[in-house]
Design an enzyme around this catalytic site. Structure first.
Site, PDB file in Angstrom:
ATOM      1  N   GLU A 175      37.131  35.433  45.230  1.00  0.00           N
ATOM      2  CA  GLU A 175      37.832  35.586  43.942  1.00  0.00           C
ATOM      3  C   GLU A 175      38.329  34.249  43.388  1.00  0.00           C
ATOM      4  OE1 GLU A 175      41.309  38.107  43.994  1.00  0.00           O
ATOM      5  OE2 GLU A 175      41.549  38.022  41.827  1.00  0.00           O
ATOM      6  N   LYS A 217      34.399  38.259  42.784  1.00  0.00           N
ATOM      7  CA  LYS A 217      35.452  38.854  41.945  1.00  0.00           C
ATOM      8  C   LYS A 217      35.940  37.806  40.954  1.00  0.00           C
ATOM      9  CE  LYS A 217      40.029  41.055  42.197  1.00  0.00           C
ATOM     10  NZ  LYS A 217      40.897  41.957  42.953  1.00  0.00           N
TER      11      LYS A 217
HETATM   12  C1  5MM Z   1      47.164  42.923  43.453  1.00  0.00           C
HETATM   13  O1  5MM Z   1      47.473  41.545  43.295  1.00  0.00           O
HETATM   14  C2  5MM Z   1      46.713  40.654  44.099  1.00  0.00           C
HETATM   15  C3  5MM Z   1      47.575  39.808  44.978  1.00  0.00           C
HETATM   16  O2  5MM Z   1      48.392  38.956  44.236  1.00  0.00           O
HETATM   17  P1  5MM Z   1      49.474  37.972  44.961  1.00  0.00           P
HETATM   18  O3  5MM Z   1      48.830  37.371  46.169  1.00  0.00           O
HETATM   19  O4  5MM Z   1      49.749  36.963  43.883  1.00  0.00           O
HETATM   20  O5  5MM Z   1      50.652  38.778  45.295  1.00  0.00           O
HETATM   21  C4  5MM Z   1      45.785  39.830  43.180  1.00  0.00           C
HETATM   22  O6  5MM Z   1      45.047  38.884  43.903  1.00  0.00           O
HETATM   23  C5  5MM Z   1      44.854  40.780  42.520  1.00  0.00           C
HETATM   24  O7  5MM Z   1      44.012  41.359  43.486  1.00  0.00           O
HETATM   25  C6  5MM Z   1      43.966  40.130  41.491  1.00  0.00           C
HETATM   26  O8  5MM Z   1      44.693  39.217  40.700  1.00  0.00           O
HETATM   27  C7  5MM Z   1      43.389  41.206  40.604  1.00  0.00           C
HETATM   28  O9  5MM Z   1      44.450  41.936  40.039  1.00  0.00           O
HETATM   29  P2  5MM Z   1      44.549  42.081  38.468  1.00  0.00           P
HETATM   30  O10 5MM Z   1      45.907  42.648  38.228  1.00  0.00           O
HETATM   31  O11 5MM Z   1      44.369  40.696  37.895  1.00  0.00           O
HETATM   32  O12 5MM Z   1      43.414  42.998  38.104  1.00  0.00           O
END
Ligand code: 5MM
Length: 330
Positions: A175, A217
């Protein structure tokens, strides 16, 4: 087909997508506080239980990415989260990075950490029931960013992570997120996303990562959220797919987008519009966090009486995204 390839295909096929419920303790705590819920370990567990017990989740969700805290917790019925997911035909994933930290020599830019001890942690996560993993790098756009230093450092770390996961038996979700923060244009986002993805695939090749046993991703290619010129849905879809065609080898089985702060409805519309842009060499699906669970969290707000309504809100988003993967093909 190797087990890694099978898991990767399972994650992205049959119209299903991945639910990202792997917020770190800090992020999850802020999300709970924002809806008036005390950010305790137990409340984080209860909220994740609400997610994984949503009726018919497996119709549209192939995998759930868990956080380290959650994979060690149990549901009220005594099952672990991976056991509960396996019981409904959903794969358990695990976020293995330890967060984005300031990068030396690059003010305001970050590099994601977590490689130390990763081989041993992968072994443990496999024992706990995980079949896939996730590592997120963040790239910021501004007049002076991203620097090559930040792009290459993050790409290198992503590739080393992916190699270690495959060696240990986990499918890596790679990602590299180009953030929506800022007032940059769609063209700038495309330019940066293209450069980042090229660098990531160069590093993956160097580390001999098996592309058939991983999932990408990425962000969708959009204008910065503060930009006054916001492109329409069709343009975002076209530019995103164009950028991916230029950079992502066809042997990657699937691309599962993050939502990155887009509203749930807009993220779904973009996903749907991309399905029409044949020929697509990979499956295009979702690995949304906020765009899947945001409405459920807003509905629940810690109120047990809202449990079912919150699950319906999650279900609605999951079903809409699964539908977007085929409906547009008309
Ligand atoms: C769910 O949030 C994931 C973990 O975030 P942190 O490590 O900052 O707490 C994050 O990686 C998430 O999987 C991705 O950003 C995709 O989530 P979104 O909300 O952007 O679809």
């Amino acid at each position: 087909m190797s087990t890694l390839t099978e898991v990767a295909h399972t994650l992205v096929s049959n119209r299903r997508g991945i639910l990202a419920a792997d917020e770190s303790i800090g992020t999850m705590s802020s999300r709970l506080e924002s809806v008036g819920v005390e950010p305790t370990e137990e409340n984080r567990r209860v909220y994740r239980e609400l997610i994984v017990t949503t009726p018919k989740l497996s119709d549209s969700v192939s995998g759930v990415i868990l956080a380290d805290e959650t994979i060690r917790q149990k549901l009220s019925d005594g099952q672990t989260f991976p056991e509960a997911l396996a019981g409904i035909g959903v794969l358990a994933g695990i976020k293995v990075d330890t967060g984005a930290k300031p990068l030396a020599g690059a003010p305001n830019e970050k590099v994601t950490e977590g490689l130390d001890g990763l081989r041993e942690r992968v072994t443990e996560y496999v024992r706990l029931g995980a079949t896939f993993a996730k590592w997120r790098a963040v790239i910021t756009i501004s007049n002076s960013m991203p620097t090559e230093r930040a792009v290459r450092s993050n790409a290198h770390a992503l590739a080393r992570y992916a190699g270690l996961c495959q060696e240990g038996g986990l499918v890596p979700i790679v990602e590299p997120e180009v953030l929506m923060d800022g007032d940059h244009s769609l063209a700038q986002c495309q330019q940066v996303t293209r450069a980042v993805l090229r660098c990531v695939f160069d590093e993956l090749a160097l580390m001999q990562v098996d592309l058939e046993g991983m999932i990408l991703k990425p962000n969708m290619v959009v204008a910065g959220k503060d930009s006054s010129e916001q492109p329409g849905v069709e343009e975002v879809a076209q530019v995103t797919v164009e950028t991916l065609r230029e950079t992502v080898p066809p042997s990657v089985p699937g691309i599962a987008f993050l939502s990155g702060g887009q509203s749930p409805e807009v993220a779904t519309s973009h996903l749907g519009a991309m399905q029409n842009l044949d020929p697509l060499p990979w499956e295009l699906t979702y690995s949304f966090g906020r765009a899947l669970v945001g409405p459920a969290l807003e509905t629940w707000r810690g109120n047990p009486d809202k449990w079912e309504a919150a699950q319906r809100a999650l279900s609605e988003r999951a079903v809409a995204n699964a539908a977007a993967r085929v409906e547009s093909k008309g």
